[in-house]
Design a protein around this motif. Structure first.
Motif, PDB file in Angstrom:
ATOM      1  N   GLY B 329       0.836  -1.210   0.000  1.00 32.35           N
ATOM      2  CA  GLY B 329       0.000   0.000   0.000  1.00 32.35           C
ATOM      3  C   GLY B 329       0.862   1.248   0.000  1.00 32.35           C
ATOM      4  O   GLY B 329       0.581   2.217  -0.727  1.00 32.35           O
ATOM      5  N   GLU B 330       1.916   1.232   0.785  1.00 33.96           N
ATOM      6  CA  GLU B 330       2.813   2.396   0.860  1.00 33.96           C
ATOM      7  C   GLU B 330       3.544   2.610  -0.468  1.00 33.96           C
ATOM      8  O   GLU B 330       3.738   3.740  -0.906  1.00 33.96           O
ATOM      9  CB  GLU B 330       3.829   2.208   1.988  1.00 33.96           C
ATOM     10  CG  GLU B 330       3.235   2.205   3.380  1.00 33.96           C
ATOM     11  CD  GLU B 330       2.669   3.557   3.775  1.00 33.96           C
ATOM     12  OE1 GLU B 330       3.273   4.576   3.420  1.00 33.96           O
ATOM     13  OE2 GLU B 330       1.602   3.590   4.416  1.00 33.96           O
ATOM     14  N   LEU B 331       3.939   1.501  -1.101  1.00 32.72           N
ATOM     15  CA  LEU B 331       4.625   1.620  -2.402  1.00 32.72           C
ATOM     16  C   LEU B 331       3.680   2.205  -3.445  1.00 32.72           C
ATOM     17  O   LEU B 331       4.062   3.060  -4.249  1.00 32.72           O
ATOM     18  CB  LEU B 331       5.135   0.242  -2.866  1.00 32.72           C
ATOM     19  CG  LEU B 331       6.311  -0.344  -2.088  1.00 32.72           C
ATOM     20  CD1 LEU B 331       6.568  -1.796  -2.514  1.00 32.72           C
ATOM     21  CD2 LEU B 331       7.577   0.480  -2.286  1.00 32.72           C
ATOM     22  N   ALA B 332       2.424   1.736  -3.414  1.00 31.91           N
ATOM     23  CA  ALA B 332       1.441   2.251  -4.377  1.00 31.91           C
ATOM     24  C   ALA B 332       1.248   3.750  -4.171  1.00 31.91           C
ATOM     25  O   ALA B 332       1.180   4.519  -5.137  1.00 31.91           O
ATOM     26  CB  ALA B 332       0.121   1.496  -4.223  1.00 31.91           C
ATOM     27  N   LYS B 333       1.198   4.158  -2.906  1.00 32.39           N
ATOM     28  CA  LYS B 333       1.028   5.597  -2.605  1.00 32.39           C
ATOM     29  C   LYS B 333       2.228   6.377  -3.129  1.00 32.39           C
ATOM     30  O   LYS B 333       2.084   7.443  -3.719  1.00 32.39           O
ATOM     31  CB  LYS B 333       0.934   5.800  -1.087  1.00 32.39           C
ATOM     32  CG  LYS B 333      -0.491   5.866  -0.561  1.00 32.39           C
ATOM     33  CD  LYS B 333      -0.448   6.352   0.880  1.00 32.39           C
ATOM     34  CE  LYS B 333      -1.099   5.324   1.784  1.00 32.39           C
ATOM     35  NZ  LYS B 333      -0.828   5.559   3.194  1.00 32.39           N
ATOM     36  N   ALA B 334       3.418   5.827  -2.902  1.00 31.15           N
ATOM     37  CA  ALA B 334       4.642   6.533  -3.310  1.00 31.15           C
ATOM     38  C   ALA B 334       4.713   6.695  -4.817  1.00 31.15           C
ATOM     39  O   ALA B 334       5.300   7.659  -5.313  1.00 31.15           O
ATOM     40  CB  ALA B 334       5.867   5.781  -2.812  1.00 31.15           C
ATOM     41  N   MET B 335       4.133   5.765  -5.546  1.00 28.48           N
ATOM     42  CA  MET B 335       4.231   5.823  -7.005  1.00 28.48           C
ATOM     43  C   MET B 335       3.094   6.611  -7.637  1.00 28.48           C
ATOM     44  O   MET B 335       3.052   6.750  -8.857  1.00 28.48           O
ATOM     45  CB  MET B 335       4.257   4.400  -7.584  1.00 28.48           C
ATOM     46  CG  MET B 335       5.485   3.594  -7.186  1.00 28.48           C
ATOM     47  SD  MET B 335       7.032   4.488  -7.432  1.00 28.48           S
ATOM     48  CE  MET B 335       7.072   4.623  -9.208  1.00 28.48           C
ATOM     49  N   GLN B 336       2.177   7.100  -6.817  1.00 33.22           N
ATOM     50  CA  GLN B 336       1.113   7.948  -7.380  1.00 33.22           C
ATOM     51  C   GLN B 336       1.742   9.233  -7.924  1.00 33.22           C
ATOM     52  O   GLN B 336       2.649   9.781  -7.289  1.00 33.22           O
ATOM     53  CB  GLN B 336       0.080   8.283  -6.313  1.00 33.22           C
ATOM     54  CG  GLN B 336      -0.918   7.156  -6.092  1.00 33.22           C
ATOM     55  CD  GLN B 336      -1.806   7.398  -4.895  1.00 33.22           C
ATOM     56  OE1 GLN B 336      -1.717   8.429  -4.240  1.00 33.22           O
ATOM     57  NE2 GLN B 336      -2.636   6.430  -4.608  1.00 33.22           N
TER      58      GLN B 336
END
Lengths: 365, 359
Positions: B329-336
C-alpha cells in the motif's frame, strides 16, 4: 463407578478416548496446568478444536458406547461428567487415575507411568462390555504427548492373544510396572474375550511430532493433525457420514476461526497421506465445505474448485496391509521415552529462538 | 488473520529439506501461513520428517522437472520456470499475500514480468539486494538496500527515479527509518559524472518530493554507510552485488584456511570469535532473509540461491513484517503521480569527508 444404563440394545461401535490433549486442551505436564484443570469449572474447560463436534456427531449417527480412560486424577470425575453433559455426550465409562492410592502406598512410579494403568483399564472396560454381551468394533483416540499409540496397540495384541503372557510380563516390566500390577493384568487375561476389537487407532499430533514418528507402528495407527482429518478417515471407511464432517468443519470455523485455507490444507494433507481417497477429498473440497459455515470464512465454490483441482489425479500410495504382527514394544517404549524428553526440551526452548521474540514484539507496533 | 506466504520450495541450495523445515517451524510459531510449491511427493516426504500443522502449511503441486538443490544454473532455471508461474498464480488469485523464492534473480524478474501485475507508474521492475555497511546515522540496521541488481541495463532516468522512490519507501516501511537517505551509484561524485541517464536521474531526484536524495556515491564508498538506499543501473548493481558476495566467500574461506593451517592462527581466531561472529552475522548473505523485487502489486522476496534454512526463516519474518506494515500500500502511494511529499528534498552534508556527496 456410576454405571449408566444403555439406551440401546447393542452398540455398533465403541469409541475409546483418552482425555487430555486428545479431547481436552489441557497441559498436565506443568503444575500450573494441573492446578488449572483442577479448579476450572466444567463450562470453562477447553476442548481440542473440532473434537467435541466430532464425538457429538459420531455419537448421534451411530449406536455408540463412549469409554474414556484418562490419566487425570480421580478428583476431577464430577467436573468431567458435568463437562460431557454440557457437551451433550453420554460417557458410558470414565476411568480416572487414583493418585491418592498410589501416594498412600508410596508408589511414585505409578503416578507417572501410563502403560500398566491404561492397559489394565482398557482390559477392564473390555470385560465390562463383554459382560453385556457387546463385542462391537472399537475406534481408539489418543495423542502423541503420551504413549497412547503403544498402549492401544498392546491392548489390541493382548485381546487378540498375539502377545503371550510371558512376553506381556516382560513388556510391562520394561514399561515400569510394579510386580503386583503385572500379576493383576495377567490375572485378568482369562476374563478378556479373545478377538481383535480394534478397528482404528487415531493419534492426534498435538505436540512436536512429525507423522514419521509413527512409522515404527507399521501402519497400525493413524496420525492425524486435527478432528477434520479423523472425520475424513472415518468417512472413507463408511464409519462417519457427511454430517460429521460438516459438524467438525463448522466448529473449526465458528469457534476456532480456522480460515478457508486451513480447512483446505487439512483435507489436502489427509489425501496426500492416504487418510482418505482423492475422490472423497475432492468431493469435500468442491461440494461439501462451500455449503457449510466455511463459506463465511472464504471457502466459496471457486476456492473449493481450485483446491479440488490442485489435488491432481494420482492417488498417493497406501500402506500395504498384511497380517498384524506384534510390535517390538520394549524398543518402542524406549523411543517414546526419548521423544518425550526431547519434546520437553523443545517446549522449554521454543521461546528462545534467536530474534523471534524481538520480531514478534516489533510486528505488533 | 496471519498473512499467507507462498514459497518456491524447489529453488536454492536448501531445497527442499531446509525450506520445508524452516516453513514448518515458522508456520507453527504463527509467523505466517505458508504455502509450499513444488513436487508434491518430494515435499510430503520431507514434511513427514518434521512437526507441522496442515492448517497453517499447505502444499501446492508444480511439475518441477528436476531435483532441487542442483547447483547448475540450467536446472535451477528449469525448476523456476515450472514453479514460479504456479506460485504467482496463487498471488494473483488472492490465495497468498507474498512470494519467497531463491530462484535466479533474472528468472524471477522474467516470470514476474509475465505473471504479476505492476504497480501503476512502474515501467520497470527493480530487483533489490541488501549489503552490509558501517553504522549509518539513520539507525542500527547494518544492512543498506541496493537496487536494481537484476542484471538488465536500466534504460531511462525515469526508471532510476522510480527505483529511488520504491527503495526509499521500502527502507522507510521495513527498517523504520523515517527519511531514508538515497544515493545514485555512479562513476564519480559530481552531478555530471556517469552515463546520461544517471546524470539526468541525478537532476530529477534533486527535485523529487518524498525522496531524501544525498547525491552520487561511488562503488568504493558503498560499504561506508553514506546512504540507506543506493540506486544503480541493473547491470552495475548486479556486478557490485556479485563482487560483494564473492568477497564474503573469500573471507570465510580465508578464515577456514587459517583455522586449519596453524595453531597460533586458530588461537587468534578463537580470541576474535565474538568479533568474527558479529562480522559474519552482517556479511553472511546466505543467511539474509532475501530482498524484494519492487514495482509489482504483490510482495516478492528473492533470497540468495545459496541461502540456508535460516535465510528462509528470516525471509518469512521479513515477509510477515512487510505485510503487517502494508508495504505494498505504501509503495502504491509513493508511485502515485501527485504523491504528497512527507518532507521536501534535502541534500545532506557528508558525515566523513567532502568527497562523498556529489551534485
Amino acid at each position: 463407578m456410576a454405571d449408566p444404563l444403555p439406551p440401546f440394545e447393542r452398540p455398533d461401535v465403541v469409541y475409546r478416548w483418552d482425555l487430555d490433549k486428545t479431547y481436552l486442551d489441557t497441559e498436565f505436564s506443568t503444575i500450573r496446568g494441573l492446578l488449572r484443570a483442577a479448579v476450572e469449572s466444567a463450562s470453562r474447560k477447553r476442548t481440542v478444536p473440532g473434537m467435541r463436534s466430532l464425538l457429538v456427531a459420531l455419537s448421534a449417527t451411530h449406536r455408540a458406547r463412549v469409554i474414556v480412560v484418562s490419566g487425570s486424577p480421580e478428583q476431577l470425575r464430577g467436573r468431567i461428567f458435568a463437562m460431557f453433559a454440557l457437551h451433550g455426550i453420554r460417557c458410558d465409562r470414565l476411568v480416572l487415575k487414583d493418585f491418592g492410592a498410589s501416594l498412600r502406598r508410596g508408589r511414585l512410579r505409578a503416578i507417572t507411568s501410563q502403560v500398566p494403568y491404561k492397559l489394565r483399564s482398557h482390559l477392564d472396560t473390555r470385560v465390562w462390555l463383554a459382560a453385556r454381551d457387546e463385542d462391537a468394533a472399537e475406534v481408539c483416540f489418543g495423542d502423541d504427548a503420551e504413549v497412547d499409540a503403544l498402549i492401544y496397540c498392546l491392548y489390541a495384541d493382548v485381546c487378540a492373544r498375539r502377545v503371550s503372557e510371558t512376553r506381556l510380563a516382560k513388556i510391562l516390566q520394561a514399561c515400569g510396572a510394579y510386580p503386583d500390577d503385572i500379576s493383576g493384568i495377567l490375572g485378568r487375561l482369562s476374563t478378556v474375550p479373545r478377538g481383535d476389537p480394534i478397528r482404528r487407532i487415531f493419534i492426534h499430533l498435538e505436540g512436536n511430532s512429525p507423522p514419521s514418528r509413527y512409522g515404527a507402528y507399521r501402519g497400525r495407527v493413524v496420525p492425524t493433525f486435527n478432528a477434520l482429518q479423523i472425520a475424513l478417515n472415518l468417512a472413507q471407511d463408511g464409519l462417519a457420514e457427511d454430517s460429521v464432517l460438516v459438524a467438525v468443519a463448522e466448529e473449526l470455523v465458528r469457534e476456532h476461526r480456522v480460515p478457508a485455507d486451513g480447512l483446505a490444507g487439512s483435507v489436502e494433507d489427509a489425501a496426500r497421506r492416504g487418510l482418505c481417497s482423492l475422490a472423497l477429498a475432492r468431493r469435500v473440497l468442491h461440494d461439501l465445505l462451500p455449503r457449510t459455515a466455511a463459506f463465511d470464512a472464504g471457502f466459496d465454490q471457486a476456492f473449493g474448485a481450485r483446491a479440488a483441482k490442485r489435488l491432481g489425479a494420482t492417488e498417493p500410495p497406501r500402506a500395504a496391509t498384511g497380517p498384524i504382527q506384534p510390535l517390538p514394544y520394549e524398543k518402542l517404549f524406549e523411543a517414546e521415552q526419548a521423544f518425550a524428553k526431547a519434546r520437553k526440551i523443545a517446549v522449554r526452548t521454543a521461546g528462545r529462538i534467536p530474534g523471534l521474540a524481538e520480531f514478534l514484539d516489533s510486528s505488533d507496533d | 488473520m496471519k498473512p499467507s506466504v507462498v514459497i518456491d520450495a524447489c529453488s536454492g541450495a536448501a531445497a527442499p529439506g531446509g525450506i520445508v523445515a524452516a516453513a514448518a517451524r515458522m508456520a507453527r510459531l504463527g509467523v505466517a501461513r505458508v504455502v509450499l510449491v513444488g513436487d508434491l511427493p518430494m515435499l510430503q516426504a520431507q514434511l513427514n520428517l518434521v512437526p507441522y500443522n496442515p492448517m497453517t502449511l499447505r502444499l501446492v503441486a508444480a511439475n518441477a522437472p528436476l531435483l532441487p538443490g542442483l547447483s547448475d544454473t540450467r536446472s535451477q532455471a528449469a525448476n523456476a520456470r515450472a514453479v514460479l508461474p504456479v506460485a504467482m498464480a496463487l498471488l494473483r488469485d488472492g490465495e497468498a499475500d507474498a512470494l519467497i523464492t531463491a530462484a535466479p534473480q533474472d528468472i524471477v524478474y522474467e516470470m514476474a514480468e509475465l505473471h504479476l501485475p505492476r504497480l501503476p507508474g512502474c515501467e520497470a521492475l527493480a530487483s533489490a539486494a541488501v549489503f552490509p555497511t558501517v553504522a549509518r546515522s539513520s539507525g542500527k540496521d547494518p544492512l543498506a538496500l541496493l537496487l536494481d541488481v537484476s542484471g538488465k541495463r536500466t534504460q531511462t532516468a525515469a526508471d532510476l527515479v522510480a527505483f529511488a522512490k520504491l527503495g526509499s519507501t521500502y527502507s522507510r516501511v521495513v527498517t523504520g527509518v523515517s527519511q531514508p537517505s538515497v544515493a545514485l551509484l555512479s562513476t564519480g561524485l559530481d552531478a555530471g559524472d556517469g552515463p546520461p541517464e544517471v546524470v539526468e536521474a541525478h537532476t530529477r531526484l534533486r527535485a523529487t518530493p518524498g525522496v531524501r536524495f544525498v547525491g552520487n556515491v561511488r562503488a568504493v564508498d558503498l560499504s561506508r554507510g553514506f546512504a540507506d538506499v543506493v540506486v544503480a543501473d541493473g547491470l552495475q548493481g548486479h556486478t557490485v552485488r556479485g563482487l560483494m558476495e564473492g568477497l564474503t566467500t573469500l573471507t570465510v574461506e580465508a578464515a577456514r584456511y587459517a583455522w586449519k593451517t596453524k595453531v597460533t592462527w586458530r588461537i587468534g581466531l578463537r580470541l576474535l570469535a565474538k568479533g568474527v561472529a558479529m562480522l559474519r552475522k552482517v556479511s553472511e548473505f546466505r543467511e539474509y532473509g532475501g530482498a524484494p523485487t519492487l514495482g509489482l502489486q504483490h510482495l516478492v522476496l528473492v533470497a540468495n540461491p545459496d541461502s540456508r534454512e535460516i535465510a528462509f526463516e528470516n525471509a518469512l519474518k521479513l515477509a510477515a513484517r512487510c505485510l503487517h506494515r502494508d508495504l505494498q500500500g505504501e509503495l502504491a502511494k509513493a508511485m502515485q503521480p501527485q504523491a504528497e511529499p512527507e518532507r521536501g528534498p534535502q541534500v545532506r552534508k557528508p558525515r566523513r569527508g567532502r568527497e562523498v556527496i556529489g551534485g
